[in-house]
Write an enzyme that holds these catalytic residues in place. Structure first.
Site, PDB file in Angstrom:
ATOM      1  N   CYS A   1      29.899  69.243  87.993  1.00  0.00           N
ATOM      2  CA  CYS A   1      28.801  68.895  87.105  1.00  0.00           C
ATOM      3  C   CYS A   1      28.998  69.658  85.810  1.00  0.00           C
ATOM      4  O   CYS A   1      29.085  70.880  85.809  1.00  0.00           O
ATOM      5  CB  CYS A   1      27.445  69.233  87.724  1.00  0.00           C
ATOM      6  SG  CYS A   1      26.098  68.869  86.588  1.00  0.00           S
TER       7      CYS A   1
ATOM      8  N   HIS B   1      25.543  67.575 100.435  1.00  0.00           N
ATOM      9  CA  HIS B   1      26.405  67.223  99.303  1.00  0.00           C
ATOM     10  C   HIS B   1      27.095  68.514  98.871  1.00  0.00           C
ATOM     11  O   HIS B   1      26.502  69.353  98.190  1.00  0.00           O
ATOM     12  CB  HIS B   1      25.528  66.655  98.180  1.00  0.00           C
ATOM     13  CG  HIS B   1      26.240  66.399  96.889  1.00  0.00           C
ATOM     14  ND1 HIS B   1      26.679  65.145  96.519  1.00  0.00           N
ATOM     15  CD2 HIS B   1      26.578  67.219  95.864  1.00  0.00           C
ATOM     16  CE1 HIS B   1      27.256  65.213  95.324  1.00  0.00           C
ATOM     17  NE2 HIS B   1      27.214  66.470  94.906  1.00  0.00           N
TER      18      HIS B   1
ATOM     19  N   ARG C   1      31.358  58.452  90.837  1.00  0.00           N
ATOM     20  CA  ARG C   1      30.272  59.037  90.034  1.00  0.00           C
ATOM     21  C   ARG C   1      30.504  60.540  89.805  1.00  0.00           C
ATOM     22  O   ARG C   1      30.923  60.955  88.723  1.00  0.00           O
ATOM     23  CB  ARG C   1      28.910  58.778  90.716  1.00  0.00           C
ATOM     24  CG  ARG C   1      27.698  59.020  89.812  1.00  0.00           C
ATOM     25  CD  ARG C   1      27.226  60.464  89.731  1.00  0.00           C
ATOM     26  NE  ARG C   1      26.895  61.051  91.040  1.00  0.00           N
ATOM     27  CZ  ARG C   1      26.675  62.339  91.222  1.00  0.00           C
ATOM     28  NH1 ARG C   1      26.751  63.195  90.216  1.00  0.00           N
ATOM     29  NH2 ARG C   1      26.390  62.813  92.434  1.00  0.00           N
TER      30      ARG C   1
HETATM   31  P1  HMG Z   1      16.500  63.987  77.339  1.00  0.00           P
HETATM   32  O1  HMG Z   1      17.458  64.197  76.235  1.00  0.00           O
HETATM   33  O2  HMG Z   1      15.351  64.931  77.480  1.00  0.00           O
HETATM   34  O3  HMG Z   1      15.986  62.468  77.351  1.00  0.00           O
HETATM   35  O4  HMG Z   1      17.339  64.004  78.692  1.00  0.00           O
HETATM   36  P2  HMG Z   1      14.877  61.732  76.490  1.00  0.00           P
HETATM   37  O5  HMG Z   1      13.986  61.033  77.434  1.00  0.00           O
HETATM   38  O6  HMG Z   1      14.290  62.692  75.485  1.00  0.00           O
HETATM   39  O7  HMG Z   1      15.751  60.637  75.720  1.00  0.00           O
HETATM   40  C1  HMG Z   1      16.728  61.000  74.750  1.00  0.00           C
HETATM   41  C2  HMG Z   1      17.465  59.729  74.323  1.00  0.00           C
HETATM   42  O8  HMG Z   1      18.205  59.210  75.437  1.00  0.00           O
HETATM   43  C3  HMG Z   1      16.542  58.605  73.887  1.00  0.00           C
HETATM   44  O9  HMG Z   1      17.255  57.822  72.942  1.00  0.00           O
HETATM   45  C4  HMG Z   1      16.388  57.778  75.145  1.00  0.00           C
HETATM   46  O10 HMG Z   1      16.052  56.441  74.900  1.00  0.00           O
HETATM   47  C5  HMG Z   1      17.757  57.875  75.736  1.00  0.00           C
HETATM   48  P3  HMG Z   1      16.899  57.870  71.377  1.00  0.00           P
HETATM   49  O11 HMG Z   1      15.453  57.495  71.314  1.00  0.00           O
HETATM   50  O12 HMG Z   1      17.163  59.286  70.969  1.00  0.00           O
HETATM   51  O13 HMG Z   1      17.841  56.878  70.809  1.00  0.00           O
HETATM   52  N1  HMG Z   1      17.746  57.739  77.196  1.00  0.00           N
HETATM   53  C6  HMG Z   1      18.618  57.002  77.892  1.00  0.00           C
HETATM   54  N2  HMG Z   1      19.656  56.234  77.512  1.00  0.00           N
HETATM   55  C7  HMG Z   1      20.355  55.627  78.482  1.00  0.00           C
HETATM   56  N3  HMG Z   1      20.085  55.774  79.796  1.00  0.00           N
HETATM   57  C8  HMG Z   1      19.066  56.538  80.213  1.00  0.00           C
HETATM   58  C9  HMG Z   1      18.287  57.185  79.234  1.00  0.00           C
HETATM   59  N4  HMG Z   1      17.233  58.006  79.311  1.00  0.00           N
HETATM   60  C10 HMG Z   1      16.908  58.339  78.060  1.00  0.00           C
HETATM   61  N5  HMG Z   1      18.813  56.687  81.524  1.00  0.00           N
HETATM   62  C11 HMG Z   1      17.604  63.188  80.934  1.00  0.00           C
HETATM   63  C12 HMG Z   1      16.677  63.871  79.946  1.00  0.00           C
HETATM   64  C13 HMG Z   1      16.984  63.328  82.308  1.00  0.00           C
HETATM   65  C14 HMG Z   1      17.723  61.721  80.548  1.00  0.00           C
HETATM   66  C15 HMG Z   1      18.976  63.899  80.874  1.00  0.00           C
HETATM   67  O14 HMG Z   1      18.762  65.277  81.068  1.00  0.00           O
HETATM   68  C16 HMG Z   1      19.954  63.412  81.917  1.00  0.00           C
HETATM   69  O15 HMG Z   1      20.370  62.274  81.912  1.00  0.00           O
HETATM   70  N6  HMG Z   1      20.368  64.292  82.857  1.00  0.00           N
HETATM   71  C17 HMG Z   1      21.369  63.946  83.842  1.00  0.00           C
HETATM   72  C18 HMG Z   1      22.688  64.538  83.447  1.00  0.00           C
HETATM   73  C19 HMG Z   1      23.713  64.188  84.515  1.00  0.00           C
HETATM   74  O16 HMG Z   1      24.047  63.038  84.710  1.00  0.00           O
HETATM   75  N7  HMG Z   1      24.215  65.223  85.246  1.00  0.00           N
HETATM   76  C20 HMG Z   1      25.137  64.999  86.302  1.00  0.00           C
HETATM   77  C21 HMG Z   1      24.528  64.303  87.473  1.00  0.00           C
HETATM   78  S1  HMG Z   1      23.584  65.420  88.496  1.00  0.00           S
HETATM   79  C22 HMG Z   1      24.818  66.181  89.476  1.00  0.00           C
HETATM   80  O17 HMG Z   1      25.987  66.013  89.243  1.00  0.00           O
HETATM   81  C23 HMG Z   1      24.392  66.958  90.688  1.00  0.00           C
HETATM   82  C24 HMG Z   1      24.590  66.156  91.988  1.00  0.00           C
HETATM   83  O18 HMG Z   1      25.951  65.786  92.158  1.00  0.00           O
HETATM   84  C25 HMG Z   1      24.112  66.984  93.183  1.00  0.00           C
HETATM   85  C26 HMG Z   1      24.781  68.366  93.306  1.00  0.00           C
HETATM   86  O19 HMG Z   1      26.000  68.503  93.045  1.00  0.00           O
HETATM   87  O20 HMG Z   1      24.059  69.286  93.755  1.00  0.00           O
HETATM   88  C27 HMG Z   1      23.753  64.870  91.998  1.00  0.00           C
HETATM   89 MG    MG Z   2      27.542  67.035  92.817  1.00  0.00          MG
END
Ligand code: HMG
Ligand code: MG
Length: 299
Positions: free
Chosen positions: A240, A207, A14
């Site tokens: 990220c 993490h 992931r």
């Molecule tokens: P948004 O653009 O505000 O979402 O993003 P929305 O609710 O306005 O939806 C926009 C579109 O996406 C819509 O489609 C939704 O249906 C669709 P449209 O109507 O335009 O066709 N949609 C989805 N499609 C598929 N799967 C879904 C989903 N949700 C909505 N789940 C959101 C808000 C939270 C979704 C976005 O900001 C997001 O996904 N963020 C995560 C990004 C990410 O993955 N970052 C990396 C992981 S975090 C990380 O790495 C840190 C960690 O490792 C810890 C650390 O290192 O400290 C965990």
């Molecule tokens: Mg991370």
């Protein structure tokens, strides 16, 4: 004293692959998961169900899950950002999820398109829906040790976010050093502050990203406080894309080398992990950042 056994929560498939610029074919991702299970991993984050527009690298999440047989007593966790992600994960056959919040406003906006408290509310909503379905949840508090836009992070904000996830029903709360700036003294202070807020040490994980090469020192500081779960990524892959300056996670091989050196059990086969890193590096034509994998390959 230090724990006798540590859970190494493997985030390679992931976090490790979510920001790599080369496209990893689905069968390679599935084979990576199989090899990690075969190396003894029982705690694996296999993918995330986020909008493909946000993380195109993991758009094949459902196909990866379908292609991997999870061994008995092993976990296959998927990160989900909202209820839609939870539903997609459940439909794909996932039976444990992780959620993510931010200790800072800047990263809540950049990574989750939300406010700090709005992101916590959304995570709590996912935790409640999942646990009502018997699906365990792991919670991440990102930017828990420093933020690329805001600098120092308020340790009270970290403890408060962690408490919100814990009280909503997260089994484990992982404090994230998203950009790898923590040092051992700060790690100890943030861990102590979080424990003082009422989170049992058995429910706490770290993490760590290794951007500044401090991760192992930070693990050692946390071990001394009884923390017994650490995230790592095979080969040290991972970052990220929404966090300026983030590089790879602490490499699983580097962590396991130190833990085994301390006489702490992990259940992991170091040789098989290093061989997995070598295998993936060969396929990608890109060397992995793990010091231990490199040293073992040369030995
Ligand atoms: P948004 O653009 O505000 O979402 O993003 P929305 O609710 O306005 O939806 C926009 C579109 O996406 C819509 O489609 C939704 O249906 C669709 P449209 O109507 O335009 O066709 N949609 C989805 N499609 C598929 N799967 C879904 C989903 N949700 C909505 N789940 C959101 C808000 C939270 C979704 C976005 O900001 C997001 O996904 N963020 C995560 C990004 C990410 O993955 N970052 C990396 C992981 S975090 C990380 O790495 C840190 C960690 O490792 C810890 C650390 O290192 O400290 C965990
Ligand atoms: Mg991370």
């Amino acid at each position: 004293g230090m724990p006798a056994r540590v859970t190494v929560f493997e985030v390679g498939p992931r976090d490790g692959l979510q920001a790599e610029t080369d496209i990893i074919p689905t069968p390679v991702k599935a084979e990576l998961c199989r090899r990690l299970y075969a190396a003894g991993s029982r705690d694996l984050e296999v993918t995330s169900f986020v909008p493909p527009a946000w993380i195109p690298q993991l758009a094949d999440a459902a196909e990866v899950v379908a292609a991997v047989d999870v061994p008995d007593a092993a976990r296959a966790v998927a990160l989900v950002p909202n209820l839609k992600g939870l539903q997609r994960a459940l439909d794909a056959g996932i039976r444990e999820v992780s959620v993510v919040v931010s200790a800072t406003e800047s990263f809540a906006k950049a990574n989750l398109n939300n406010t700090r408290s709005g992101a916590i509310d959304r995570a709590v909503e996912v935790i409640q829906a999942a646990t009502a379905d018997g699906i365990p949840v792991r919670g991440y508090v990102s930017m828990a040790f420093g933020d690329p836009w805001e600098g120092e992070v308020d340790t009270q904000a970290v403890a408060q976010a962690a408490t919100a996830l814990h009280e909503a029903g997260s089994r484990t709360v992982a404090l994230g050093d998203t950009i790898g700036v923590a040092t051992p003294g700060l790690t100890g202070r943030v861990v102590q502050e979080t424990l003082a807020a009422g989170i049992p040490v058995s429910a706490l994980a770290l993490h760590l990203h290794d951007t500044y090469g401090q991760s192992l020192g930070n693990v050692h500081a946390a071990l001394r406080l009884g923390v017994a779960e650490f995230d790592a990524s095979v080969g040290g892959l991972g970052r990220c894309p929404y966090a300026k300056g983030a590089t790879g996670n602490l490499a699983t091989e580097d962590l396991v080398w130190m833990l085994h050196g301390l006489g702490i059990e992990t259940g992991l086969d170091l040789g098989a992990l290093a061989a997995t890193t070598l295998w993936l590096s060969r396929i990608r034509g890109i060397p992995a950042p793990s010091n231990v994998a490199r040293a073992l390959a040369a030995a």
